[in-house]
Design an enzyme around this catalytic site. Structure first.
Site, PDB file in Angstrom:
ATOM      1  N   LYS A 224      25.064  32.923  48.989  1.00 44.18           N
ATOM      2  CA  LYS A 224      24.228  34.112  49.161  1.00 44.18           C
ATOM      3  C   LYS A 224      22.978  34.043  48.278  1.00 44.18           C
ATOM      4  O   LYS A 224      21.861  34.262  48.731  1.00 44.18           O
ATOM      5  CB  LYS A 224      25.031  35.369  48.845  1.00 44.18           C
ATOM      6  CG  LYS A 224      24.253  36.666  49.060  1.00 44.18           C
ATOM      7  CD  LYS A 224      25.045  37.900  48.681  1.00 44.18           C
ATOM      8  CE  LYS A 224      26.149  38.185  49.649  1.00 44.18           C
ATOM      9  NZ  LYS A 224      26.812  39.483  49.399  1.00 44.18           N
TER      10      LYS A 224
ATOM     11  N   GLU B 212      28.799  25.621  41.623  1.00 47.95           N
ATOM     12  CA  GLU B 212      29.547  24.574  42.324  1.00 47.95           C
ATOM     13  C   GLU B 212      28.869  24.205  43.641  1.00 47.95           C
ATOM     14  O   GLU B 212      28.698  23.023  43.969  1.00 47.95           O
ATOM     15  CB  GLU B 212      30.989  25.038  42.600  1.00 47.95           C
ATOM     16  CG  GLU B 212      31.806  25.324  41.356  1.00 47.95           C
ATOM     17  CD  GLU B 212      31.767  26.788  40.959  1.00 47.95           C
ATOM     18  OE1 GLU B 212      32.700  27.232  40.269  1.00 47.95           O
ATOM     19  OE2 GLU B 212      30.801  27.491  41.341  1.00 47.95           O
TER      20      GLU B 212
ATOM     21  N   GLY C  85      32.577  38.200  49.749  1.00 44.60           N
ATOM     22  CA  GLY C  85      32.778  36.804  50.137  1.00 44.60           C
ATOM     23  C   GLY C  85      34.069  36.568  50.885  1.00 44.60           C
ATOM     24  O   GLY C  85      34.101  35.845  51.885  1.00 44.60           O
ATOM     25  N   ARG C  86      35.160  37.182  50.432  1.00 44.82           N
ATOM     26  CA  ARG C  86      36.466  36.954  51.064  1.00 44.82           C
ATOM     27  C   ARG C  86      36.601  37.698  52.384  1.00 44.82           C
ATOM     28  O   ARG C  86      37.609  37.556  53.064  1.00 44.82           O
ATOM     29  CB  ARG C  86      37.581  37.343  50.104  1.00 44.82           C
ATOM     30  CG  ARG C  86      37.512  38.775  49.602  1.00 44.82           C
ATOM     31  CD  ARG C  86      38.454  38.969  48.405  1.00 44.82           C
ATOM     32  NE  ARG C  86      38.360  40.281  47.790  1.00 44.82           N
ATOM     33  CZ  ARG C  86      37.461  40.631  46.884  1.00 44.82           C
ATOM     34  NH1 ARG C  86      36.514  39.783  46.524  1.00 44.82           N
ATOM     35  NH2 ARG C  86      37.477  41.841  46.346  1.00 44.82           N
TER      36      ARG C  86
ATOM     37  N   GLU D 150      42.364  38.246  45.042  1.00 42.93           N
ATOM     38  CA  GLU D 150      41.060  38.601  44.500  1.00 42.93           C
ATOM     39  C   GLU D 150      40.779  40.086  44.731  1.00 42.93           C
ATOM     40  O   GLU D 150      40.094  40.725  43.941  1.00 42.93           O
ATOM     41  CB  GLU D 150      39.956  37.748  45.134  1.00 42.93           C
ATOM     42  CG  GLU D 150      38.637  37.790  44.368  1.00 42.93           C
ATOM     43  CD  GLU D 150      37.653  36.740  44.840  1.00 42.93           C
ATOM     44  OE1 GLU D 150      37.643  35.636  44.249  1.00 42.93           O
ATOM     45  OE2 GLU D 150      36.916  36.994  45.806  1.00 42.93           O
TER      46      GLU D 150
ATOM     47  N   HIS E  68      62.405  22.893  54.372  1.00 40.47           N
ATOM     48  CA  HIS E  68      62.936  21.713  53.697  1.00 40.47           C
ATOM     49  C   HIS E  68      62.376  21.575  52.289  1.00 40.47           C
ATOM     50  O   HIS E  68      62.457  20.502  51.688  1.00 40.47           O
ATOM     51  CB  HIS E  68      62.649  20.464  54.528  1.00 40.47           C
ATOM     52  CG  HIS E  68      63.350  20.477  55.852  1.00 40.47           C
ATOM     53  ND1 HIS E  68      64.603  19.931  56.036  1.00 40.47           N
ATOM     54  CD2 HIS E  68      62.995  21.020  57.050  1.00 40.47           C
ATOM     55  CE1 HIS E  68      64.980  20.121  57.298  1.00 40.47           C
ATOM     56  NE2 HIS E  68      64.016  20.779  57.923  1.00 40.47           N
TER      57      HIS E  68
ATOM     58  N   LYS F 223      33.532  31.427  34.444  1.00 36.85           N
ATOM     59  CA  LYS F 223      32.296  30.798  34.903  1.00 36.85           C
ATOM     60  C   LYS F 223      31.230  30.854  33.810  1.00 36.85           C
ATOM     61  O   LYS F 223      30.498  29.890  33.581  1.00 36.85           O
ATOM     62  CB  LYS F 223      31.804  31.481  36.178  1.00 36.85           C
ATOM     63  CG  LYS F 223      32.678  31.203  37.387  1.00 36.85           C
ATOM     64  CD  LYS F 223      32.421  32.175  38.516  1.00 36.85           C
ATOM     65  CE  LYS F 223      31.077  32.015  39.148  1.00 36.85           C
ATOM     66  NZ  LYS F 223      30.910  32.879  40.340  1.00 36.85           N
TER      67      LYS F 223
END
Length: 546
Positions: free
Chosen positions: A210, A216, A271-272, A357, A388, A508
């Site tokens: 954005k 990152e 964002g999510r 979050e 399993h 961060k």
């Protein structure tokens, strides 16, 4: 918050639920089903083509009545209306929360600060459609006039998890002549492995940030830029091999991307919650604009169900209230999400960000420290693989883990009896968790007495079974919206802000401070705690040796 809110634990429904939970602690699901032969048909709900069986939960009619009362006393209806109305319910950031506007039809009107945002949403969707068609048709050419064959989405968090999950879930509908890769981790291995067999002349990067400053993402973006220029050499190549999903035109242009190929979104999209915004550009390229709009229509259908349906038949509300029930009254720390379709292999990972979050909060909207549990841990893997590995713990361990089983009536890849075997496990696992196997039943089968304790299944382990026809773009939209609104319901009850994420900031900030301490050969003075200082010195010492 300006208005006074009654603390959650003082609500009459909460107090009654505490009493109800205590009375049910020793009640087994076997008893509940024996006393009510129609329970399995009665405790179900269906909407938008999604069927929910919640009969295998440790609840009575009284429990459900009290949970619905808790929703009312928590003001859930008013909070739903406020979100859909465009009120700034994300109070710590003073923002509206309008991911529902991303999938609203053109005919709707949704206002933020007096402005109808729906036309802007559709203007971006139309531009995305033109772009997607140009890639899919081969009209978009790279710098050396070769068609684009590879699309690499570069983002992190919601800018990555949503597109990755959607691509995997809808791979059946994707253009198989195109290759899609996703880079999120700042670990150089992620970029190296994603691009090692790609040709820069045929590769296009979608940079999703954005602000176009996310550390990152922009680190990976600049590495991608160098990778492209390493072969194509000319700066003009950037405009042919990069597009941006961003709102920062200045930084996008500075990077070398033509701002005509910048697709924006808005601060009222978290964002999510953004996979159906321009963040979904890679999804649209993969499955085509028509399928992407079907995805949005699925979202919208579940939105309308959540907005308009009475709570006692409202799928997201029922799921959200059951999550509160186990989290706060049964000390359940986690929720298992178990999709029985390989296409949904990334769905649990996507839900981890959506749920944790959103509701991993320790203070209420008015700043009071919570005195109850919020935000359970979500996790899971596709069936039957999980059977399993970790199902042993769910069946016979000491943890109570409510589970969501997600199954489909039809497979997109019917092969012999595979799908019947797959779905038999959905029903069998839910049945086994609920009812278990008693010592008496084992003895009747002739099991040796010394083995009986080891083969006994206590049961009484709760689960939901969610069923729908098959995976389609519309179905995926409905499933994601189902969990989005369940998360909203939980946050509304817990009186927290489900739409900020301050918890991701501190690490961060500290990382930015540490970066020059790792890179500077002059060994600047370290002012951290003794552990962090020692770890940095050890890293620098090994770095000098290499």
């Amino acid at each position: 918050m300006s208005e006074s809110v009654t603390p959650l634990e003082q609500l009459s429904a909460w107090k009654a639920l505490e009493t109800n939970a205590a009375s049910l602690k020793e009640t087994h699901l076997r008893e509940l089903f024996t006393s009510d032969p129609k329970r399995g048909e009665r405790l179900t709900a269906e909407a938008a083509g999604i069927f929910l069986d919640y009969s295998k939960h440790r609840v009575t009619d009284e429990t459900l009545k009290l949970l619905l009362q808790l929703a009312e006393e928590s003001g859930l209806r008013a909070k739903i209306d406020a979100m859909f109305r465009g009120d700034k319910i994300n109070i710590t950031e003073n923002r509206a929360v309008l991911h529902v506007a991303l999938r609203a039809p053109k005919s709707e009107k949704i206002f933020v600060d007096g402005k109808d945002v729906v036309p802007e949403v559709h203007e971006v969707l139309d531009r995305m459609s033109v772009f997607a068609d140009s890639i899919r048709s081969g009209k978009w050419l790279g710098y050396t006039d070769k068609p684009i064959k590879n699309i690499v989405n570069v983002g992190i968090g919601g800018s990555d998890l949503g597109p990755v999950m959607a691509y995997e879930a809808l791979r059946h509908y994707s253009d198989r002549d195109l290759t899609f890769r996703f880079v999120s981790n700042v670990d150089g291995t992620d970029f190296a492995e994603a691009t090692h067999d790609l040709d820069p002349e045929e590769t296009l990067f979608i940079i999703s940030s954005k602000t176009f400053t996310t550390l990152e993402t922009m680190t990976n973006a600049h590495t991608a830029r160098a990778w492209v220029l390493g072969k194509l050499e000319h700066q003009a190549a950037i405009a042919k091999h990069f597009v941006a999903v961003s709102t920062n035109a200045a930084e996008v242009s500075k990077f070398g991307i033509d701002t005509a190929n910048m697709f924006g979104f808005w601060d009222w999209v978290g964002g999510r919650y953004s996979m159906d915004s321009a963040i979904g550009l890679s999804t649209m390229v993969a499955i085509g604009p028509e399928n992407f709009r079907a995805l949005l229509a699925g979202f919208h259908e579940m939105d309308e169900h959540f907005r308009t349906t009475p709570f006692e038949k409202n799928l997201p509300v029922l799921m959200g209230l059951l999550a509160v029930w186990y989290n706060d009254f049964f000390d359940a720390q986690t929720v298992g999400v178990l999709p029985y379709d390989q296409y949904l292999k990334r769905f649990p990972a996507y839900l981890q960000q959506l749920t944790m979050e959103s509701n991993g909060k320790h203070v209420t909207l008015d700043g009071r420290h919570v005195t109850y549990e919020t935000g359970p841990i979500f996790w899971g893997e596709p069936g039957t693989n999980g059977q399993h590995s970790f199902y042993q713990l769910i069946h016979q361990g000491t943890k109570l883990i409510p589970c969501d089983f997600i199954g489909f009536f039809k497979s997109l890849n019917p092969l012999g009896r595979h799908h019947d075997l797959l779905m038999s496990n959905v029903f069998a696992q839910a049945e086994a968790l609920a009812f278990g196997k008693t010592a008496e039943e084992l003895r009747a089968e002739g099991i040796a007495e010394w083995l009986v304790p080891h083969k006994t299944f206590e049961g009484n382990r709760p689960s939901s079974v969610i069923l729908t026809e098959k995976i389609t773009p519309a179905t995926l939209g409905k499933l994601v919206a189902l969990y989005e609104h369940s998360v909203f319901t939980q946050g509304a009850v817990w009186q927290i802000d489900s739409f900020d994420q301050w918890g991701v900031e501190l690490g961060k900030v500290l990382a930015v401070r540490i970066i020059p301490e790792l890179e500077n050969t002059d060994e600047p003075a370290l002012k951290h705690d003794s552990s962090t200082n020692a770890l940095i010195r050890r890293y620098r010492a090994h770095k000098r040796k290499s």
